[in-house]
Design a protein around this motif. Structure first.
Motif, PDB file in Angstrom:
ATOM      1  N   ASP A  12       0.816  -1.216   0.000  1.00 10.47           N
ATOM      2  CA  ASP A  12       0.000   0.000   0.000  1.00 10.47           C
ATOM      3  C   ASP A  12       0.851   1.268   0.000  1.00 10.47           C
ATOM      4  O   ASP A  12       0.809   2.061   0.941  1.00 10.47           O
ATOM      5  N   VAL A  15       0.709   7.144  -2.860  1.00 16.09           N
ATOM      6  CA  VAL A  15       0.644   7.475  -4.280  1.00 16.09           C
ATOM      7  C   VAL A  15       0.076   8.877  -4.462  1.00 16.09           C
ATOM      8  O   VAL A  15      -0.531   9.438  -3.548  1.00 16.09           O
ATOM      9  N   THR A  17      -1.802  11.357  -7.830  1.00 18.48           N
ATOM     10  CA  THR A  17      -2.421  11.288  -9.152  1.00 18.48           C
ATOM     11  C   THR A  17      -1.772  12.338 -10.048  1.00 18.48           C
ATOM     12  O   THR A  17      -1.105  13.247  -9.546  1.00 18.48           O
ATOM     13  N   VAL A  40      -0.586   7.244 -10.065  1.00 21.20           N
ATOM     14  CA  VAL A  40      -1.600   6.323 -10.558  1.00 21.20           C
ATOM     15  C   VAL A  40      -2.823   7.086 -11.057  1.00 21.20           C
ATOM     16  O   VAL A  40      -3.106   8.191 -10.616  1.00 21.20           O
ATOM     17  N   ASN A  41      -3.546   6.444 -11.981  1.00 21.02           N
ATOM     18  CA  ASN A  41      -4.780   7.051 -12.484  1.00 21.02           C
ATOM     19  C   ASN A  41      -5.944   6.637 -11.583  1.00 21.02           C
ATOM     20  O   ASN A  41      -5.750   5.966 -10.555  1.00 21.02           O
ATOM     21  N   ASP A  42      -7.161   6.987 -11.983  1.00 16.92           N
ATOM     22  CA  ASP A  42      -8.343   6.694 -11.173  1.00 16.92           C
ATOM     23  C   ASP A  42      -8.590   5.200 -10.981  1.00 16.92           C
ATOM     24  O   ASP A  42      -9.250   4.795 -10.032  1.00 16.92           O
ATOM     25  N   GLN A  43      -8.087   4.369 -11.877  1.00 19.00           N
ATOM     26  CA  GLN A  43      -8.259   2.919 -11.769  1.00 19.00           C
ATOM     27  C   GLN A  43      -7.125   2.259 -10.979  1.00 19.00           C
ATOM     28  O   GLN A  43      -7.076   1.042 -10.872  1.00 19.00           O
ATOM     29  N   GLY A  44      -6.204   3.044 -10.444  1.00 15.23           N
ATOM     30  CA  GLY A  44      -5.093   2.499  -9.677  1.00 15.23           C
ATOM     31  C   GLY A  44      -3.963   1.973 -10.531  1.00 15.23           C
ATOM     32  O   GLY A  44      -3.073   1.289 -10.042  1.00 15.23           O
ATOM     33  N   LYS A  45      -3.983   2.286 -11.820  1.00 11.75           N
ATOM     34  CA  LYS A  45      -2.910   1.828 -12.713  1.00 11.75           C
ATOM     35  C   LYS A  45      -1.785   2.846 -12.746  1.00 11.75           C
ATOM     36  O   LYS A  45      -2.011   4.054 -12.762  1.00 11.75           O
ATOM     37  N   ARG A 136      -2.531  -3.293 -11.647  1.00 14.71           N
ATOM     38  CA  ARG A 136      -2.783  -2.337 -10.559  1.00 14.71           C
ATOM     39  C   ARG A 136      -1.582  -2.313  -9.625  1.00 14.71           C
ATOM     40  O   ARG A 136      -0.991  -3.343  -9.330  1.00 14.71           O
ATOM     41  N   VAL A 138       0.322  -2.553  -6.412  1.00 15.19           N
ATOM     42  CA  VAL A 138       0.070  -3.211  -5.126  1.00 15.19           C
ATOM     43  C   VAL A 138       1.184  -2.962  -4.114  1.00 15.19           C
ATOM     44  O   VAL A 138       1.042  -3.279  -2.943  1.00 15.19           O
TER      45      VAL A 138
END
Length: 157
Positions: A12, A15, A17, A40-45, A136, A138
């Motif tokens: 965790d 991060v 954006t 990361v983007n909104d999808q956690g990528k 994603r 992690v």
């Protein structure tokens, strides 16, 4: 027993954006005493990394490209696009404007720690984002995580 990235990575990770104000990211890095942040983007990528090196441009400034003038014409001795990129980083107000988003090296939780350490050493990176299912984010594996794993292995021996 062979250790995997999952055994030593930081789970965790903190991060930001692309839209995070750069000053906020600077505060996070300073307060948490870390050398970089995954973006990361909104999808956690994962879409990029923000490192101390990226932020150093704000303090050092951009160096205009060398040029010569001949008959009222300017001839640049290096690509002026490089200067534009530096200037963009110096003046950037959001993480997206300052972060590195070129070639990123990543790993997975199942990767043997030795293999991830070799990648970090060969590519001269300080941290590896750890990607799970669906790419994603992690976790993050830092050089410090590897050194602490080495120390604990020595203590157990």
């Amino acid at each position: 027993m062979v250790k995997s990235v999952a055994d030593v990575m930081s789970h965790d990770p903190i991060v930001v954006t692309p839209e995070t104000p750069i000053q906020e990211a600077i505060q996070i890095i300073a307060e948490r005493r870390i050398s970089g942040l995954p973006v990361v983007n909104d999808q956690g990528k994962l879409v990029g990394m923000l490192s101390e090196t990226d932020l150093m441009w704000r303090e050092t400034g951009a160096t205009p490209p060398a040029y010569i003038t001949i008959l009222d014409s300017v001839i640049y001795l290096e690509n002026p696009k490089h200067y534009e990129k530096q200037l963009h980083k110096v003046l950037g107000q959001t993480v997206q404007e300052v972060m590195s988003n070129g070639q990123m090296f990543t790993t997975t939780p199942q990767t043997p720690l030795r293999e991830a350490a070799r990648l970090m050493h060969e590519k001269k990176v300080h941290r590896l984002p750890v990607l799970g299912e669906g790419d994603r984010l992690v976790g993050i594996l830092s050089r410090g995580d590897i050194i602490r794993a080495m120390a604990s292995s020595e203590a157990e021996a």
